[in-house]
Motif scaffolding. Structure first.
Motif, PDB file in Angstrom:
ATOM      1  N   TYR A  49      18.126 -25.405 -61.373  1.00 38.45           N
ATOM      2  CA  TYR A  49      19.169 -25.506 -60.354  1.00 38.45           C
ATOM      3  C   TYR A  49      20.276 -26.451 -60.829  1.00 38.45           C
ATOM      4  CZ  TYR A  49      21.438 -27.491 -56.249  1.00 38.45           C
ATOM      5  OH  TYR A  49      22.375 -27.970 -55.371  1.00 38.45           O
ATOM      6  N   GLN A  50      19.898 -27.609 -61.388  1.00 39.51           N
ATOM      7  CA  GLN A  50      20.892 -28.564 -61.871  1.00 39.51           C
ATOM      8  C   GLN A  50      21.775 -27.948 -62.957  1.00 39.51           C
ATOM      9  OE1 GLN A  50      18.178 -31.706 -63.007  1.00 39.51           O
ATOM     10  NE2 GLN A  50      18.663 -32.895 -61.181  1.00 39.51           N
ATOM     11  N   PHE A  51      21.156 -27.201 -63.860  1.00 40.05           N
ATOM     12  CA  PHE A  51      21.922 -26.550 -64.922  1.00 40.05           C
ATOM     13  C   PHE A  51      22.833 -25.472 -64.310  1.00 40.05           C
ATOM     14  CE2 PHE A  51      22.744 -23.637 -68.395  1.00 40.05           C
ATOM     15  CZ  PHE A  51      23.052 -24.501 -69.428  1.00 40.05           C
TER      16      PHE A  51
ATOM     17  N   LEU B 186      18.740 -36.283 -62.351  1.00 36.40           N
ATOM     18  CA  LEU B 186      19.571 -35.565 -63.312  1.00 36.40           C
ATOM     19  C   LEU B 186      19.567 -36.325 -64.630  1.00 36.40           C
ATOM     20  CD1 LEU B 186      21.594 -33.276 -63.888  1.00 36.40           C
ATOM     21  CD2 LEU B 186      23.385 -34.782 -63.022  1.00 36.40           C
ATOM     22  N   SER B 187      19.233 -35.623 -65.687  1.00 45.61           N
ATOM     23  CA  SER B 187      19.260 -36.235 -67.013  1.00 45.61           C
ATOM     24  C   SER B 187      20.462 -35.701 -67.776  1.00 45.61           C
ATOM     25  CB  SER B 187      17.955 -35.930 -67.761  1.00 45.61           C
ATOM     26  OG  SER B 187      17.746 -34.534 -67.842  1.00 45.61           O
ATOM     27  N   GLU B 188      20.823 -36.387 -68.824  1.00 47.20           N
ATOM     28  CA  GLU B 188      21.947 -35.968 -69.667  1.00 47.20           C
ATOM     29  C   GLU B 188      21.458 -35.863 -71.099  1.00 47.20           C
ATOM     30  OE1 GLU B 188      25.421 -34.649 -70.900  1.00 47.20           O
ATOM     31  OE2 GLU B 188      24.979 -34.923 -68.808  1.00 47.20           O
ATOM     32  N   PRO B 189      21.355 -34.678 -71.628  1.00 48.21           N
ATOM     33  CA  PRO B 189      21.643 -33.387 -71.002  1.00 48.21           C
ATOM     34  C   PRO B 189      20.557 -33.004 -69.994  1.00 48.21           C
ATOM     35  CG  PRO B 189      20.716 -33.029 -73.175  1.00 48.21           C
ATOM     36  CD  PRO B 189      20.854 -34.513 -73.011  1.00 48.21           C
ATOM     37  N   VAL B 190      20.817 -31.960 -69.223  1.00 46.07           N
ATOM     38  CA  VAL B 190      19.840 -31.510 -68.230  1.00 46.07           C
ATOM     39  C   VAL B 190      18.522 -31.188 -68.926  1.00 46.07           C
ATOM     40  CG1 VAL B 190      19.270 -29.718 -66.543  1.00 46.07           C
ATOM     41  CG2 VAL B 190      21.602 -30.656 -66.636  1.00 46.07           C
ATOM     42  N   TYR B 191      18.607 -30.457 -70.032  1.00 45.37           N
ATOM     43  CA  TYR B 191      17.422 -30.125 -70.822  1.00 45.37           C
ATOM     44  C   TYR B 191      17.485 -30.894 -72.140  1.00 45.37           C
ATOM     45  CZ  TYR B 191      16.386 -26.394 -67.563  1.00 45.37           C
ATOM     46  OH  TYR B 191      16.078 -25.685 -66.420  1.00 45.37           O
ATOM     47  N   PRO B 192      16.471 -31.706 -72.443  1.00 45.20           N
ATOM     48  CA  PRO B 192      16.508 -32.492 -73.680  1.00 45.20           C
ATOM     49  C   PRO B 192      16.585 -31.632 -74.941  1.00 45.20           C
ATOM     50  CG  PRO B 192      14.376 -32.720 -72.588  1.00 45.20           C
ATOM     51  CD  PRO B 192      15.265 -31.941 -71.674  1.00 45.20           C
ATOM     52  N   GLU B 193      16.182 -30.387 -74.845  1.00 45.44           N
ATOM     53  CA  GLU B 193      16.261 -29.471 -75.994  1.00 45.44           C
ATOM     54  C   GLU B 193      17.712 -29.153 -76.366  1.00 45.44           C
ATOM     55  OE1 GLU B 193      12.344 -29.136 -74.104  1.00 45.44           O
ATOM     56  OE2 GLU B 193      14.368 -28.990 -73.286  1.00 45.44           O
ATOM     57  N   HIS B 194      18.642 -29.447 -75.472  1.00 44.33           N
ATOM     58  CA  HIS B 194      20.063 -29.184 -75.747  1.00 44.33           C
ATOM     59  C   HIS B 194      20.641 -30.321 -76.585  1.00 44.33           C
ATOM     60  CE1 HIS B 194      21.007 -25.894 -72.582  1.00 44.33           C
ATOM     61  NE2 HIS B 194      19.782 -25.789 -73.045  1.00 44.33           N
ATOM     62  N   ASP B 195      20.148 -30.414 -77.799  1.00 47.26           N
ATOM     63  CA  ASP B 195      20.576 -31.449 -78.736  1.00 47.26           C
ATOM     64  C   ASP B 195      21.626 -30.871 -79.695  1.00 47.26           C
ATOM     65  OD1 ASP B 195      19.037 -29.803 -80.387  1.00 47.26           O
ATOM     66  OD2 ASP B 195      17.433 -31.277 -80.635  1.00 47.26           O
ATOM     67  N   GLN B 196      22.006 -31.638 -80.706  1.00 49.95           N
ATOM     68  CA  GLN B 196      23.028 -31.191 -81.665  1.00 49.95           C
ATOM     69  C   GLN B 196      22.570 -29.968 -82.453  1.00 49.95           C
ATOM     70  OE1 GLN B 196      26.260 -32.107 -82.061  1.00 49.95           O
ATOM     71  NE2 GLN B 196      25.862 -33.205 -80.169  1.00 49.95           N
ATOM     72  N   LYS B 197      21.292 -29.907 -82.768  1.00 49.71           N
ATOM     73  CA  LYS B 197      20.762 -28.751 -83.493  1.00 49.71           C
ATOM     74  C   LYS B 197      20.901 -27.486 -82.642  1.00 49.71           C
ATOM     75  CE  LYS B 197      16.590 -27.009 -85.707  1.00 49.71           C
ATOM     76  NZ  LYS B 197      15.168 -27.228 -85.971  1.00 49.71           N
ATOM     77  N   TYR B 198      20.572 -27.596 -81.362  1.00 51.21           N
ATOM     78  CA  TYR B 198      20.692 -26.439 -80.471  1.00 51.21           C
ATOM     79  C   TYR B 198      22.158 -26.052 -80.273  1.00 51.21           C
ATOM     80  CZ  TYR B 198      19.977 -23.224 -76.628  1.00 51.21           C
ATOM     81  OH  TYR B 198      19.973 -22.098 -75.849  1.00 51.21           O
ATOM     82  N   LEU B 199      23.030 -27.040 -80.241  1.00 47.06           N
ATOM     83  CA  LEU B 199      24.464 -26.754 -80.149  1.00 47.06           C
ATOM     84  C   LEU B 199      24.900 -25.885 -81.330  1.00 47.06           C
ATOM     85  CD1 LEU B 199      27.269 -27.141 -78.902  1.00 47.06           C
ATOM     86  CD2 LEU B 199      27.431 -29.295 -80.172  1.00 47.06           C
ATOM     87  N   GLN B 200      24.444 -26.228 -82.529  1.00 47.01           N
ATOM     88  CA  GLN B 200      24.792 -25.446 -83.717  1.00 47.01           C
ATOM     89  C   GLN B 200      24.221 -24.027 -83.642  1.00 47.01           C
ATOM     90  OE1 GLN B 200      27.122 -26.362 -85.898  1.00 47.01           O
ATOM     91  NE2 GLN B 200      27.294 -28.122 -84.543  1.00 47.01           N
TER      92      GLN B 200
END
Length: 122
Positions: free
Chosen positions: A51-53, A93-107
Motif C-alpha cells: 500500500y505504501q509503495f 514507512l521506510s526509505e526505500p519502502v522495500y530494502p531490495e530497492h537498492d542501487q543494484k536493483y536500480l541498475q
C-alpha cells in the motif's frame, strides 16, 4: 510483473507508470500471495508495505493530472473483486519502502527499460 525502483517513479513514461498502477492493483487484490519471480520479495512483508509503495505511484499519477480511483488510497481496499482487509495494521514507512530497492536493483530496472527503448538519466 515488476515493481519499478521507487526512484524511477517520477521519471517513468506514461505507459510504465499506469502499468505499475495496474500491477499494484492486482497485487493488492487477488494477486496477493501468488508468487511471481520479479515481485516475490513483496510477500516477505506486510501488505501495508505494498500500500505504501502504491501511494507513491498514486501520488505521481495525481501529479501528472491523472485521477486514480480514490478507493485505492484506503489501505484496506483490495479492488472490486476482492474483500477488503478488516483492519490492516499500519507499519512504519521506510526509505526505500522495500530494502531490495537498492542501487543494484536500480541498475536492473534501468537496463530493463533500456531494452524497451526507454533511456532514463538518473
Amino acid at each position: 510483473m515488476r515493481l519499478w525502483h521507487q526512484d524511477l517513479l517520477t521519471k517513468l513514461p506514461r505507459q510504465q507508470l499506469l502499468g505499475q498502477h495496474r500491477e499494484l492493483a492486482v497485487l493488492r487484490g487477488n494477486g496477493w500471495g501468488k508468487k511471481h519471480a520479479t515481485v516475490a520479495d513483496v510477500f516477505k512483508y506486510s501488505p501495508y508495505k505494498l500500500y505504501q509503495f502504491h501511494l507513491l505511484v498514486l501520488q505521481e499519477m495525481q501529479r501528472r493530472g491523472y485521477r486514480p480511483d480514490s478507493k485505492w488510497f484506503d489501505p484496506n481496499y483490495r479492488g472490486q473483486h476482492c474483500a477488503p482487509y478488516r483492519e490492516l495494521a499500519a507499519c512504519s514507512l521506510s526509505e526505500p519502502v522495500y530494502p531490495e530497492h537498492d542501487q543494484k536493483y536500480l541498475q536492473v530496472c534501468l537496463e530493463n527499460l533500456k531494452q524497451k527503448g526507454i533511456n532514463l538519466l538518473i
